[in-house]
Design an enzyme around this catalytic site. Structure first.
Site, PDB file in Angstrom:
ATOM      1  N   GLN A  94       0.846  -1.205   0.000  1.00 49.64           N
ATOM      2  CA  GLN A  94       0.000   0.000   0.000  1.00 49.64           C
ATOM      3  C   GLN A  94       0.873   1.243   0.000  1.00 49.64           C
ATOM      4  O   GLN A  94       1.806   1.361   0.817  1.00 49.64           O
ATOM      5  CB  GLN A  94      -0.932   0.009   1.221  1.00 49.64           C
ATOM      6  CG  GLN A  94      -1.913   1.179   1.203  1.00 49.64           C
ATOM      7  CD  GLN A  94      -2.910   1.167   2.366  1.00 49.64           C
ATOM      8  OE1 GLN A  94      -2.818   0.320   3.260  1.00 49.64           O
ATOM      9  NE2 GLN A  94      -3.834   2.104   2.347  1.00 49.64           N
ATOM     10  N   HIS A 100      -8.727   2.234  -1.115  1.00 49.62           N
ATOM     11  CA  HIS A 100      -9.118   2.270  -2.523  1.00 49.62           C
ATOM     12  C   HIS A 100      -9.179   0.846  -3.022  1.00 49.62           C
ATOM     13  O   HIS A 100      -8.303   0.025  -2.739  1.00 49.62           O
ATOM     14  CB  HIS A 100      -8.137   3.095  -3.353  1.00 49.62           C
ATOM     15  CG  HIS A 100      -6.700   2.773  -3.110  1.00 49.62           C
ATOM     16  ND1 HIS A 100      -6.007   3.247  -2.014  1.00 49.62           N
ATOM     17  CD2 HIS A 100      -5.822   2.008  -3.801  1.00 49.62           C
ATOM     18  CE1 HIS A 100      -4.771   2.803  -2.044  1.00 49.62           C
ATOM     19  NE2 HIS A 100      -4.630   2.034  -3.121  1.00 49.62           N
TER      20      HIS A 100
HETATM   21  P1  5GP Z   1      -1.660   1.162  -3.574  1.00 47.18           P
HETATM   22  O1  5GP Z   1      -0.242   0.767  -3.925  1.00 47.18           O
HETATM   23  O2  5GP Z   1      -1.702   2.101  -2.396  1.00 47.18           O
HETATM   24  O3  5GP Z   1      -2.594  -0.002  -3.414  1.00 47.18           O
HETATM   25  O4  5GP Z   1      -2.215   1.906  -4.860  1.00 47.18           O
HETATM   26  C1  5GP Z   1      -2.055   3.272  -5.078  1.00 47.18           C
HETATM   27  C2  5GP Z   1      -2.363   3.508  -6.534  1.00 47.18           C
HETATM   28  O5  5GP Z   1      -2.544   4.889  -6.716  1.00 47.18           O
HETATM   29  C3  5GP Z   1      -1.247   3.063  -7.477  1.00 47.18           C
HETATM   30  O6  5GP Z   1      -1.748   2.099  -8.397  1.00 47.18           O
HETATM   31  C4  5GP Z   1      -0.817   4.355  -8.165  1.00 47.18           C
HETATM   32  O7  5GP Z   1      -0.490   4.183  -9.522  1.00 47.18           O
HETATM   33  C5  5GP Z   1      -2.026   5.239  -7.986  1.00 47.18           C
HETATM   34  N1  5GP Z   1      -1.723   6.665  -7.928  1.00 47.18           N
HETATM   35  C6  5GP Z   1      -0.714   7.242  -7.233  1.00 47.18           C
HETATM   36  N2  5GP Z   1      -0.745   8.583  -7.399  1.00 47.18           N
HETATM   37  C7  5GP Z   1      -1.798   8.833  -8.218  1.00 47.18           C
HETATM   38  C8  5GP Z   1      -2.349  10.046  -8.752  1.00 47.18           C
HETATM   39  O8  5GP Z   1      -1.872  11.157  -8.517  1.00 47.18           O
HETATM   40  N3  5GP Z   1      -3.428   9.913  -9.565  1.00 47.18           N
HETATM   41  C9  5GP Z   1      -3.988   8.699  -9.852  1.00 47.18           C
HETATM   42  N4  5GP Z   1      -5.045   8.697 -10.655  1.00 47.18           N
HETATM   43  N5  5GP Z   1      -3.497   7.548  -9.365  1.00 47.18           N
HETATM   44  C10 5GP Z   1      -2.432   7.614  -8.549  1.00 47.18           C
END
Ligand code: 5GP
Ligand code: ZN
Length: 114
Positions: A94, A100
């Site tokens: 994460q 999300h």
């Molecule tokens: P996690 O790794 O926390 O499960 O997922 C975070 C997600 O947020 C990643 O897939 C990354 O690409 C996406 N993400 C990070 N920064 C941004 C942003 O500024 N805009 C969008 N649309 N996605 C983002």
């Protein structure tokens, strides 16, 4: 949470490619897509991780899951299949600490995940 990236997207301080919005939920395309469809479905209320959920959040979380399935149906990938993922904390990778639901689809996917 003024320092939270997804709260800032929800407030429209930061632009995003929004695919769905209602009073409780925003869905937008991931900036670094890992599949032809890669949408993030987020609650508008800030919750850091699944570890912070309580019973009062069941309706909200159910809404995220149902919204992901609805977007998959709209994109024509529901019957073929799609993946939905919540990453929680370090071992899951994460990086944004506002829950999300990743909706990934449009290609075949391996199991187990990396
Ligand atoms: P996690 O790794 O926390 O499960 O997922 C975070 C997600 O947020 C990643 O897939 C990354 O690409 C996406 N993400 C990070 N920064 C941004 C942003 O500024 N805009 C969008 N649309 N996605 C983002
Ligand atoms: Zn937030």
């Amino acid at each position: 949470m003024s320092n939270c990236l997804f709260c800032r997207i929800i407030k429209r301080d930061i632009p995003a490619s929004v695919v769905y919005e209602d009073d409780e939920v925003l869905a937008f395309n991931d900036i670094n897509p890992q599949a032809p469809t890669h949408v993030l479905v987020v609650p508008k209320r800030h919750i850091s991780t699944l570890n912070e959920l309580d019973g009062g959040d069941d309706h909200l979380v159910g809404g995220l899951v149902r919204r992901a399935a609805a977007i998959a149906a709209e994109r024509g990938i529901a019957a073929g299949g799609f993946r939905t993922v919540f990453n929680t904390n370090r071992d899951a990778g994460q990086t944004v600490f506002h829950i999300h639901l990743h909706l990934l689809g449009g290609r075949g996917m391996a199991w187990p995940p990396g």
